[in-house]
Design an enzyme around this catalytic site. Structure first.
Site, PDB file in Angstrom:
ATOM      1  N   HIS A  95       0.805  -1.209   0.000  1.00  0.00           N
ATOM      2  CA  HIS A  95       0.000   0.000   0.000  1.00  0.00           C
ATOM      3  C   HIS A  95       0.844   1.267   0.000  1.00  0.00           C
ATOM      4  CE1 HIS A  95      -4.292  -0.684   0.173  1.00  0.00           C
ATOM      5  NE2 HIS A  95      -4.405   0.615   0.370  1.00  0.00           N
ATOM      6  N   ARG A 134       9.958  14.210  12.541  1.00  0.00           N
ATOM      7  CA  ARG A 134       9.852  15.226  11.477  1.00  0.00           C
ATOM      8  C   ARG A 134       8.544  16.019  11.554  1.00  0.00           C
ATOM      9  NH1 ARG A 134      12.874  11.105  10.492  1.00  0.00           N
ATOM     10  NH2 ARG A 134      14.736  11.293   9.177  1.00  0.00           N
TER      11      ARG A 134
HETATM   12  N1  RBF Z   1      -3.160   7.059   4.224  1.00  0.00           N
HETATM   13  C1  RBF Z   1      -2.171   7.834   4.716  1.00  0.00           C
HETATM   14  O1  RBF Z   1      -2.239   9.051   4.622  1.00  0.00           O
HETATM   15  N2  RBF Z   1      -1.092   7.259   5.339  1.00  0.00           N
HETATM   16  C2  RBF Z   1      -0.930   5.917   5.464  1.00  0.00           C
HETATM   17  O2  RBF Z   1       0.064   5.480   6.058  1.00  0.00           O
HETATM   18  C3  RBF Z   1      -1.958   5.089   4.941  1.00  0.00           C
HETATM   19  N3  RBF Z   1      -1.846   3.742   5.015  1.00  0.00           N
HETATM   20  C4  RBF Z   1      -2.819   2.959   4.517  1.00  0.00           C
HETATM   21  C5  RBF Z   1      -2.710   1.572   4.609  1.00  0.00           C
HETATM   22  C6  RBF Z   1      -3.725   0.756   4.142  1.00  0.00           C
HETATM   23  C7  RBF Z   1      -3.579  -0.735   4.267  1.00  0.00           C
HETATM   24  C8  RBF Z   1      -4.890   1.355   3.558  1.00  0.00           C
HETATM   25  C9  RBF Z   1      -6.031   0.495   3.065  1.00  0.00           C
HETATM   26  C10 RBF Z   1      -4.994   2.720   3.446  1.00  0.00           C
HETATM   27  C11 RBF Z   1      -3.977   3.545   3.921  1.00  0.00           C
HETATM   28  N4  RBF Z   1      -4.085   4.948   3.821  1.00  0.00           N
HETATM   29  C12 RBF Z   1      -3.078   5.714   4.317  1.00  0.00           C
HETATM   30  C13 RBF Z   1      -5.293   5.588   3.273  1.00  0.00           C
HETATM   31  C14 RBF Z   1      -5.181   5.990   1.798  1.00  0.00           C
HETATM   32  O3  RBF Z   1      -4.421   7.174   1.646  1.00  0.00           O
HETATM   33  C15 RBF Z   1      -6.604   6.254   1.240  1.00  0.00           C
HETATM   34  O4  RBF Z   1      -7.256   7.196   2.060  1.00  0.00           O
HETATM   35  C16 RBF Z   1      -7.458   5.000   1.179  1.00  0.00           C
HETATM   36  O5  RBF Z   1      -6.763   3.953   0.531  1.00  0.00           O
HETATM   37  C17 RBF Z   1      -8.776   5.281   0.432  1.00  0.00           C
HETATM   38  O6  RBF Z   1      -9.626   4.248   0.624  1.00  0.00           O
END
Ligand code: RBF
Length: 162
Positions: A95, A134
């Protein structure tokens, strides 16, 4: 800008932001971190003269949504620059790579499509501690650095127009 401390920069090199208008889009994922980035960005913009009512703040669910949130600012508000604030932390799956790729490409495209600064204020770290370091920790605050970049880029554009 300094490379070791994101909050350290030559104050005299930063133009006045008094007449500038900014949009800030903040991802809600890892909100402890991203809210600290937002606080840093806002206080740095104000420190350089930006008016409170010229700093517009909106939230999106995650970093992947930051480019579209930023595009809404460009389409619907009269902003000089947009700052994108997020924090993507490496997990067990791929991801991380896809989110980082998406938000990076999206941000580059926005800069060129709208001919205005969209600033990449997104932490991409291996773990939470690196992000804490950070976001106001021992390596400064990426929100401060993003705010300074926004001011400098608006000033650069204005210098071509005057
Ligand atoms: N969004 C972030 O801003 N930071 C993250 O570390 C992050 N990790 C994610 C890990 C997984 C397994 C999933 C499913 C989503 C994550 N997202 C994260 C959300 C992503 O940016 C976005 O909002 C979603 O995937 C939309 O459904």
């Amino acid at each position: 800008m300094a490379t070791k401390d994101l909050s350290q920069y030559d104050i005299s090199s930063v133009p006045s932001a008094e007449s500038m208008q900014f949009g800030i889009v903040v991802a809600e994922w890892n909100f402890d971190i991203t809210s600290a980035l937002a606080n840093g960005a806002i206080s740095t913009l104000k420190k350089h003269g930006a008016q409170e009512n010229n700093i517009l703040l909106k939230y999106v669910p995650g970093s992947f949504e930051l480019p579209l949130g930023a595009q809404y600012f460009a389409e619907m508000e009269n902003v000089d620059a947009v700052i994108l604030l997020g924090c993507v932390i490496q997990g067990e799956t791929r991801h991380f790579d896809y989110i980082c790729q998406g938000v990076t490409k999206g941000t580059v495209d926005l800069n060129l499509k709208y001919n205005k600064p969209f600033v990449f204020g997104i932490l991409t770290t291996n773990n939470e501690q690196q992000a804490i370091d950070r976001a106001g920790g021992k390596h400064g605050n990426k929100g401060d650095e993003a705010a300074v970049t926004a001011i400098k880029m608006v000033h650069l554009k204005n210098s071509f127009l005057s």
